[in-house]
Scaffold this motif. Structure first.
Motif, short mmCIF file in Angstrom:
data_model
loop_
_atom_site.label_atom_id
_atom_site.label_comp_id
_atom_site.label_asym_id
_atom_site.label_seq_id
_atom_site.Cartn_x
_atom_site.Cartn_y
_atom_site.Cartn_z
N ILE A 184 0.83 -1.20 0.00
CA ILE A 184 0.00 0.00 0.00
C ILE A 184 0.87 1.25 0.00
O ILE A 184 0.59 2.22 -0.72
CB ILE A 184 -0.96 0.01 1.22
N GLY A 185 1.93 1.25 0.80
CA GLY A 185 2.84 2.39 0.83
C GLY A 185 3.47 2.64 -0.52
O GLY A 185 3.62 3.78 -0.96
N TRP A 186 3.86 1.57 -1.19
CA TRP A 186 4.46 1.68 -2.52
C TRP A 186 3.45 2.25 -3.52
O TRP A 186 3.77 3.16 -4.30
CB TRP A 186 4.93 0.29 -2.96
N LEU A 187 2.22 1.74 -3.48
CA LEU A 187 1.19 2.23 -4.39
C LEU A 187 0.87 3.70 -4.12
O LEU A 187 0.70 4.49 -5.06
CB LEU A 187 -0.07 1.37 -4.25
N ASP A 188 0.80 4.07 -2.85
CA ASP A 188 0.55 5.47 -2.49
C ASP A 188 1.67 6.38 -3.01
O ASP A 188 1.42 7.49 -3.50
CB ASP A 188 0.42 5.63 -0.98
N TYR A 189 2.90 5.90 -2.87
CA TYR A 189 4.07 6.66 -3.33
C TYR A 189 4.03 6.88 -4.84
O TYR A 189 4.26 7.99 -5.34
CB TYR A 189 5.34 5.91 -2.93
N LEU A 190 3.70 5.84 -5.58
CA LEU A 190 3.61 5.95 -7.04
C LEU A 190 2.50 6.90 -7.45
O LEU A 190 2.68 7.75 -8.33
CB LEU A 190 3.38 4.57 -7.65
N GLN A 191 1.34 6.79 -6.81
CA GLN A 191 0.21 7.65 -7.15
C GLN A 191 0.53 9.11 -6.85
O GLN A 191 0.18 10.01 -7.62
CB GLN A 191 -1.04 7.21 -6.39
N VAL A 254 1.55 -15.91 -6.79
CA VAL A 254 1.34 -17.17 -6.07
C VAL A 254 0.31 -17.00 -4.96
O VAL A 254 -0.57 -17.84 -4.77
CB VAL A 254 2.67 -17.70 -5.52
N ASN A 255 0.43 -15.92 -4.21
CA ASN A 255 -0.49 -15.67 -3.10
C ASN A 255 -1.56 -14.65 -3.50
O ASN A 255 -1.80 -13.66 -2.81
CB ASN A 255 0.27 -15.21 -1.84
N PHE A 256 -2.19 -14.91 -4.64
CA PHE A 256 -3.18 -13.97 -5.17
C PHE A 256 -4.35 -13.77 -4.21
O PHE A 256 -4.87 -12.67 -4.08
CB PHE A 256 -3.69 -14.44 -6.53
N SER A 261 -7.42 -10.08 -0.70
CA SER A 261 -7.94 -9.69 0.61
C SER A 261 -7.29 -8.40 1.09
O SER A 261 -7.96 -7.53 1.68
CB SER A 261 -7.68 -10.81 1.63
N TYR A 262 -6.00 -8.26 0.82
CA TYR A 262 -5.23 -7.09 1.26
C TYR A 262 -5.74 -5.80 0.61
O TYR A 262 -5.79 -4.75 1.25
CB TYR A 262 -3.76 -7.33 0.92
N LEU A 263 -6.12 -5.90 -0.66
CA LEU A 263 -6.52 -4.69 -1.40
C LEU A 263 -8.03 -4.44 -1.39
O LEU A 263 -8.47 -3.38 -1.84
CB LEU A 263 -6.04 -4.79 -2.84
N MET A 271 -7.80 -2.63 -9.42
CA MET A 271 -6.63 -3.00 -10.20
C MET A 271 -6.39 -4.49 -10.26
O MET A 271 -5.60 -4.98 -11.07
CB MET A 271 -5.39 -2.29 -9.64
N LEU A 272 -7.06 -5.25 -9.40
CA LEU A 272 -6.92 -6.71 -9.41
C LEU A 272 -7.51 -7.32 -10.67
O LEU A 272 -7.14 -8.44 -11.05
CB LEU A 272 -7.61 -7.32 -8.18
N ASP A 273 -8.40 -6.62 -11.33
CA ASP A 273 -9.05 -7.15 -12.53
C ASP A 273 -8.25 -6.88 -13.78
O ASP A 273 -8.59 -7.38 -14.86
CB ASP A 273 -10.45 -6.53 -12.69
N GLY A 274 -7.18 -6.06 -13.67
CA GLY A 274 -6.43 -5.68 -14.85
C GLY A 274 -5.50 -6.76 -15.34
O GLY A 274 -5.15 -7.67 -14.62
#
Length: 274
Positions: A184-191, A254-256, A261-263, A271-274
């Motif tokens: 989440i931190g990484w995604l927030d940073y990118l956004q 592997v741990n999709f 659940s995390y997102l 974004m899980l559907d992309g």
């Protein structure tokens, strides 16, 4: 260096310096990693009216003055052609710049066009980065079969998982500031990086490109848009790079189920559907 090569470089530099006052302009492409910048840069580099420098500050050892000097030197080789280069946002701090003053510096150097390339699905961006780190394949030429290895993403320290063997891990750590190393931190940073780009480039002559809309299916779409942006006629070019991670997330992660659940109930769930 080969004496003949040295002579050829010298001739190109002299010719470029003499004809550079006739240049129509210069352009920079801002982006994050794994967003299609390599394929676009390769297409622009095939255009006879453009000299594309690529990521000239990748692993660059110098600071502010050295960076400006390098950029000035590269621009001279372009002569009357458009000079362009691309830059990942995290590469700014190592050369002593924040985004606003870097843009101001570029304008002083004669940069007339500013472009940004965004990948909206940041989860796909991260997975592509992790796959490249794991497989060692950062660019794929032609239509050869892509490398497939399952990725077990560490949701709490995903950024460290990517940076563990990266030569620029300290640089990226500094660039991310207070953002945590979790996914989440990484995604927030990118956004946040994309958001800051839009804000800073809002008053400039700007082109906004999206990976999903303009590159993923047909990269020549982005190429044609870029040519229109520079007001040059598109030349005949051919895509020479292809996607390294054209798999569904459920195939490659592997741990999709844990990732899902995390997102769930976060701004990144779609974004899980992309």
């Amino acid at each position: 260096m080969n004496p003949r090569k040295t002579l050829e470089n010298g001739v190109r530099w002299v010719y470029g310096a003499a004809t550079s006052p006739l240049r129509k302009g210069n352009v920079v492409l801002f982006h994050q990693a794994r967003s299609g910048s390599s394929v676009l840069a390769d297409l622009m580099g095939q255009h006879p009216e453009v000299l594309w420098g690529g990521e000239i500050f990748h692993h660059f050892p110098g600071r502010r003055q050295d960076a400006v000097k390098k950029l000035k030197g590269r621009m001279l080789y372009a002569g009357r052609r458009f000079y362009g280069f691309d830059l990942q946002l995290y590469q700014l701090k190592p050369i002593g710049f924040e985004l606003p003053d870097f843009i101001a510096q570029l304008k002083q150097l004669g940069f007339t066009h500013f472009a940004m390339l965004e990948r909206r699905n940041l989860v796909r961006l991260v997975i592509s980065a992790l796959n490249a780190r794991q497989s060692g394949v950062w660019q794929k030429k032609g239509q050869t079969k892509p490398e497939f290895k399952g990725i077990e993403i560490d949701l709490e320290t995903a950024m460290l998982q990517f940076l563990e063997t990266d030569q620029e891990r300290n640089v990226v750590h500094d660039a991310r500031g207070d953002y945590p190393v979790s996914l989440i931190g990484w995604l927030d940073y990118l956004q946040a990086g994309y958001d800051s780009l839009r804000t800073e480039l809002n008053q400039e002559r700007m082109l906004s490109l999206e990976f999903e809309r303009d590159i993923e299916t047909d990269p020549t779409r982005a190429y044609r848009m870029f040519c229109d942006f520079l007001n040059i006629t598109p030349a005949e070019v051919s895509p020479r790079l292809s996607r390294t991670t054209p798999f569904t997330l459920s195939e490659i992660v592997v741990n999709f189920s844990d990732l899902k659940s995390y997102l769930t109930a976060t701004p990144y769930e779609w974004m899980l559907d992309g």
